[in-house]
Design an enzyme around this catalytic site. Structure first.
Site, PDB file in Angstrom:
ATOM      1  N   LYS A 147       8.884 -14.653  16.542  1.00 43.13           N
ATOM      2  CA  LYS A 147       8.995 -16.055  16.948  1.00 43.13           C
ATOM      3  C   LYS A 147      10.200 -16.716  16.274  1.00 43.13           C
ATOM      4  O   LYS A 147      10.923 -17.495  16.907  1.00 43.13           O
ATOM      5  CB  LYS A 147       7.714 -16.807  16.585  1.00 43.13           C
ATOM      6  N   GLY A 198       0.754  -1.235   0.000  1.00 38.56           N
ATOM      7  CA  GLY A 198       0.000   0.000   0.000  1.00 38.56           C
ATOM      8  C   GLY A 198       0.785   1.285   0.000  1.00 38.56           C
ATOM      9  O   GLY A 198       1.612   1.565  -0.882  1.00 38.56           O
ATOM     10  N   GLY A 199       0.536   2.102   1.061  1.00 36.65           N
ATOM     11  CA  GLY A 199       1.138   3.432   1.149  1.00 36.65           C
ATOM     12  C   GLY A 199       2.639   3.403   1.284  1.00 36.65           C
ATOM     13  O   GLY A 199       3.334   4.306   0.793  1.00 36.65           O
ATOM     14  N   THR A 200       3.173   2.370   1.928  1.00 35.24           N
ATOM     15  CA  THR A 200       4.629   2.275   2.064  1.00 35.24           C
ATOM     16  C   THR A 200       5.264   2.029   0.705  1.00 35.24           C
ATOM     17  O   THR A 200       6.272   2.665   0.345  1.00 35.24           O
ATOM     18  CB  THR A 200       5.008   1.147   3.040  1.00 35.24           C
ATOM     19  N   ARG A 246      18.254   4.987  39.937  1.00 38.60           N
ATOM     20  CA  ARG A 246      19.464   4.595  40.668  1.00 38.60           C
ATOM     21  C   ARG A 246      19.173   3.498  41.687  1.00 38.60           C
ATOM     22  O   ARG A 246      19.948   2.568  41.863  1.00 38.60           O
ATOM     23  CB  ARG A 246      20.070   5.805  41.375  1.00 38.60           C
ATOM     24  N   GLU A 257      14.552  19.556  47.181  1.00 41.51           N
ATOM     25  CA  GLU A 257      14.851  18.485  46.228  1.00 41.51           C
ATOM     26  C   GLU A 257      14.275  18.765  44.840  1.00 41.51           C
ATOM     27  O   GLU A 257      14.974  18.672  43.835  1.00 41.51           O
ATOM     28  CB  GLU A 257      14.281  17.155  46.744  1.00 41.51           C
ATOM     29  N   VAL A 272      -7.201  -7.527   3.923  1.00 43.54           N
ATOM     30  CA  VAL A 272      -6.515  -8.787   3.636  1.00 43.54           C
ATOM     31  C   VAL A 272      -5.437  -8.520   2.595  1.00 43.54           C
ATOM     32  O   VAL A 272      -5.742  -8.155   1.456  1.00 43.54           O
ATOM     33  CB  VAL A 272      -7.500  -9.856   3.110  1.00 43.54           C
ATOM     34  N   HIS A 283       8.036  13.200  52.256  1.00 44.32           N
ATOM     35  CA  HIS A 283       7.661  11.791  52.368  1.00 44.32           C
ATOM     36  C   HIS A 283       6.186  11.572  52.058  1.00 44.32           C
ATOM     37  O   HIS A 283       5.458  10.905  52.802  1.00 44.32           O
ATOM     38  CB  HIS A 283       8.019  11.250  53.742  1.00 44.32           C
TER      39      HIS A 283
END
Length: 523
Positions: free
Chosen positions: A139, A37-39, A212, A327, A67, A275
Site C-alpha cells: 500500500k 524466527g528461522g530467518t 502471440r 502441429e 504474534v 479444431h
C-alpha cells in the site's frame, strides 16, 4: 523524489532460497537487517548482524510465533507517509523507525495441503503476520519496496529502488496475497466444508504466458497455469521442441489429452484432433499401428492436427507421424531416437506430460458468458456394465459391444450433436457439431466413405460398425441413417419420448441397441 535508498530492511521468509546472499549484499551497503524466527537464525549462522523484531517492538514473540510482527513499531514503519508532517510527527513521538524494504514469502499453505496434512497443521500454516506486512508495504509503495518472490531479489540488491520498480513489486505482492487467500478460501469451502459451489469461487492461477494472439490474430491472449502440486495437464507438460504454442494449439492439445486419457490403461492408442474435435481415434498392437488406423479415418482433417498418445513415443511412431504436417504431439514420454527424428521438424511441438490425467477425476470446469461464469462439475461419467440396457430383440455380439464402448468413449469428446462410428477399435467416421443429429450421422457416414475411397478399401469401415450418439435419437431418422451406413449396433443414452419408435426401427433393421442412461453433451 522517486528513488528511495534502503536503510532498514525487514526479512521474514518461509522459502529461504537466496535470502542469505541478499542480506549479505544489503549489509555490505550499511543496511540494517531486522528479522524473525528461522530467518534471523539463518542470517546469524551466516555471520550477519541481525536485529530481532522483538527488539524493535519491545515485545516478545508469543503464542508459538502467531504474534510477532503485528505491532505499531512494524506497521507504523511500513505505512507512514514520509513527506506527511503529521505522520512524521507521530513517528518521532513514538520512536517508530522507517522500514524501507520488506522481504516476505508466506507459510507454505498449499504445500501443506498437498502433502495430506491434518486439519490442525493446515490451520497453523495460514500466515497472518506475513500477508499483513506485505499489504502494508505494498500500500505504501511510494516509500517502501516489497519483495515476495526470490526472483526479484536482484531488483533491491543494489540498495535503492525507483518508484516504477516499487509499483511493479507492489502489484506482484497484492497478486501473491490474493492467490494465497484464494487457496485458503478454496480449501475451507471445498475440502473442509465440502461445498461444491461455495458462495464465492476463488481462482488460483499462476503467472501468465503471453501468447502471440488468441483464436484470431486480432485477439490478445495469455495462458494462466493452474497452481498446485497435484495438478496435471497440458499446462504442466514439458515442451521438448518446436515453436511457441498458440492459443489454438493449447486448446486443441487439451482436447486431445483429455480424450487419450480415457485410454490410459488400454492398448496402445492414438488420438488425432482438429479444431478441438477428434477426427481419428484408434487402438492397436503398437503405437505405430494405432496412429496409422487413426490417420486413415480422416487423412484430410489430420493435416495440421494435434496427435495425442497414451504410451511413450517411440521411433517407429515418430517416423510415421513425420509423414505429414502436424502441429503438436502430446505423449507421456519419448525415447531418444523419437526425439532425434522430431528434431528435423523444427516447427513441430512435442509436449511430454508424464503420467496421463485420470479421466474420472473430480473438479470443476468453467467458461465465461456475458456478465458471468458458467461453472459445473467435470464430465467424468464412466460407463459401467450395470448401466448397459439392451433394448432390442437382438443382443449385441462381444465385438459389437466392444465397438459400442469404444465409440461411446470417443463421442463423449466430440462436439454435440455427436455421432461416432467405430469398428475393431478404430473410429470409422465422426460427425460433430451439427444442429441436428441426422446431419451428424450423414456427415460421419460420408467421411467414412471418403476415407475408404482414399485408402482403396472395398467398403467403408461403417459396414458392420457400432454407432454412438452422445444424446438420444429424438426421431428414428438419425438411426436409419446409421443403418444405411452399415452399422449393426447402436449405443445411446435413451430417454426420448419416441424411444419406442426408435427401438422398433432398430428391431426392424435387425440392429442391437444399448441404452446407457447417461448423456454426454459437449458444447
Amino acid at each position: 523524489m522517486t528513488t528511495i535508498s534502503i536503510r532498514r530492511a525487514l526479512l521474514s521468509v518461509s522459502d529461504k532460497t537466496g535470502v542469505v546472499d541478499l542480506a549479505r549484499t544489503l549489509a555490505d551497503q550499511g543496511v540494517e537487517l531486522v528479522s524473525t524466527g528461522g530467518t534471523a537464525k539463518a542470517l546469524r549462522e551466516a555471520g550477519l548482524t541481525v536485529r530481532d523484531v522483538s527488539d524493535l517492538t519491545d515485545f516478545p514473540e508469543m503464542m508459538d510465533g502467531r504474534v510477532k510482527t503485528l505491532h505499531p513499531m512494524v506497521h507504523g514503519g511500513l505505512l507512514a507517509v514520509r513527506d506527511d508532517a503529521a505522520h512524521a510527527a507521530a513517528m518521532e513521538e513514538h520512536g517508530i523507525g522507517a522500514i524501507d524494504l520488506v522481504v516476505v514469502n508466506l507459510y507454505p499453505f498449499a504445500q501443506t495441503v498437498a502433502k495430506g496434512a491434518g486439519r490442525p497443521e493446515v490451520i497453523e500454516n495460514i500466515d497472518i503476520g506475513g500477508p499483513s506486512m506485505v499489504r502494508s508495504a505494498a500500500k505504501n509503495h511510494a516509500f517502501v519496496a516489497i519483495v515476495t518472490d526470490p526472483a526479484d531479489y536482484a531488483v533491491v540488491a543494489r540498495g535503492e529502488t525507483t518508484l516504477d520498480e516499487r509499483k511493479r513489486l507492489a502489484a506482484k505482492a497484492f497478486a501473491a496475497t490474493a492467490t494465497y487467500d484464494s487457496m485458503i478460501a478454496s480449501w475451507f469451502g471445498h475440502t473442509d466444508q465440502g461445498e461444491e459451489f461455495p458462495a464465492t469461487l476463488p481462482l488460483t492461477l499462476e503467472a501468465p504466458t503471453v501468447l502471440r494472439y488468441g483464436e484470431n490474430p486480432h485477439q490478445h491472449a495469455a495462458f494462466y497455469r493452474q497452481s498446485g502440486s497435484a495438478v496435471r495437464g497440458i499446462g504442466q507438460a514439458r515442451q521438448v521442441q518446436g515453436k511457441e504454442l498458440s492459443y489454438n494449439n493449447l486448446n486443441d492439445a487439451d482436447a486431445a489429452l483429455e480424450l487419450v486419457s480415457e485410454f490410459r490403461d488400454a492398448a496402445p492408442s492414438c488420438v488425432i484432433v482438429k479444431h478441438a474435435n477428434p477426427c481419428g481415434v484408434a487402438t492397436g498392437a503398437t503405437l505405430a499401428e494405432a496412429y496409422e488406423a487413426a490417420f486413415a479415418c480422416d487423412t484430410v482433417s489430420a493435416f495440421g492436427g494435434i496427435i495425442a498418445l497414451n504410451r511413450p513415443l517411440d521411433a517407429a511412431t515418430a517416423k510415421a507421424i513425420t509423414g505429414i504436417f502436424t502441429e503438436v504431439v502430446v505423449a507421456p514420454d519419448a525415447d531418444e531416437e523419437a526425439i532425434a527424428l522430431f528434431a528435423a521438424k523444427k516447427n513441430l511441438r512435442l509436449l511430454l506430460t508424464g503420467a496421463l490425467p485420470d479421466p474420472a477425476r473430480g473438479g470443476l470446469t468453467a467458461k465465461t458468458i456475458a456478465g458471468g461464469w458458467l461453472v459445473q462439475s467435470r464430465d467424468n461419467g464412466v460407463l459401467t456394465d450395470d448401466m448397459l440396457e439392451v433394448v432390442t430383440k437382438r443382443q449385441p455380439t462381444a465385438q459389437e459391444l466392444a465397438d459400442c464402448r469404444f465409440a461411446w468413449t470417443v463421442a463423449k469428446h466430440v462436439k454435440s450433436n455427436a455421432i461416432v462410428y467405430a469398428k475393431d477399435g478404430s473410429t470409422a467416421g465422426v460427425g460433430a457439431g451439427q444442429m441436428n443429429r441426422l446431419e451428424s450421422a450423414r456427415i460421419a457416414a460420408w467421411k467414412a466413405k471418403d476415407a475408404a475411397e482414399k485408402a482403396g478399401w472395398a467398403e467403408p469401415r461403417t459396414i458392420g460398425s457400432a454407432v454412438a450418439s452422445d444424446a438420444f435419437f429424438p426421431f428414428a431418422d438419425g438411426l436409419l441413417a446409421a443403418v444405411e451406413a452399415g452399422a449393426t449396433a447402436v449405443i445411446q443414452p435413451g430417454g426420448s419420448i419416441r424411444d419406442a419408435e426408435v427401438i422398433a426401427a432398430a428391431d426392424e433393421a435387425g440392429l442391437a441397441m444399448v441404452f446407457t442412461g447417461m448423456r454426454h453433451f459437449r458444447h
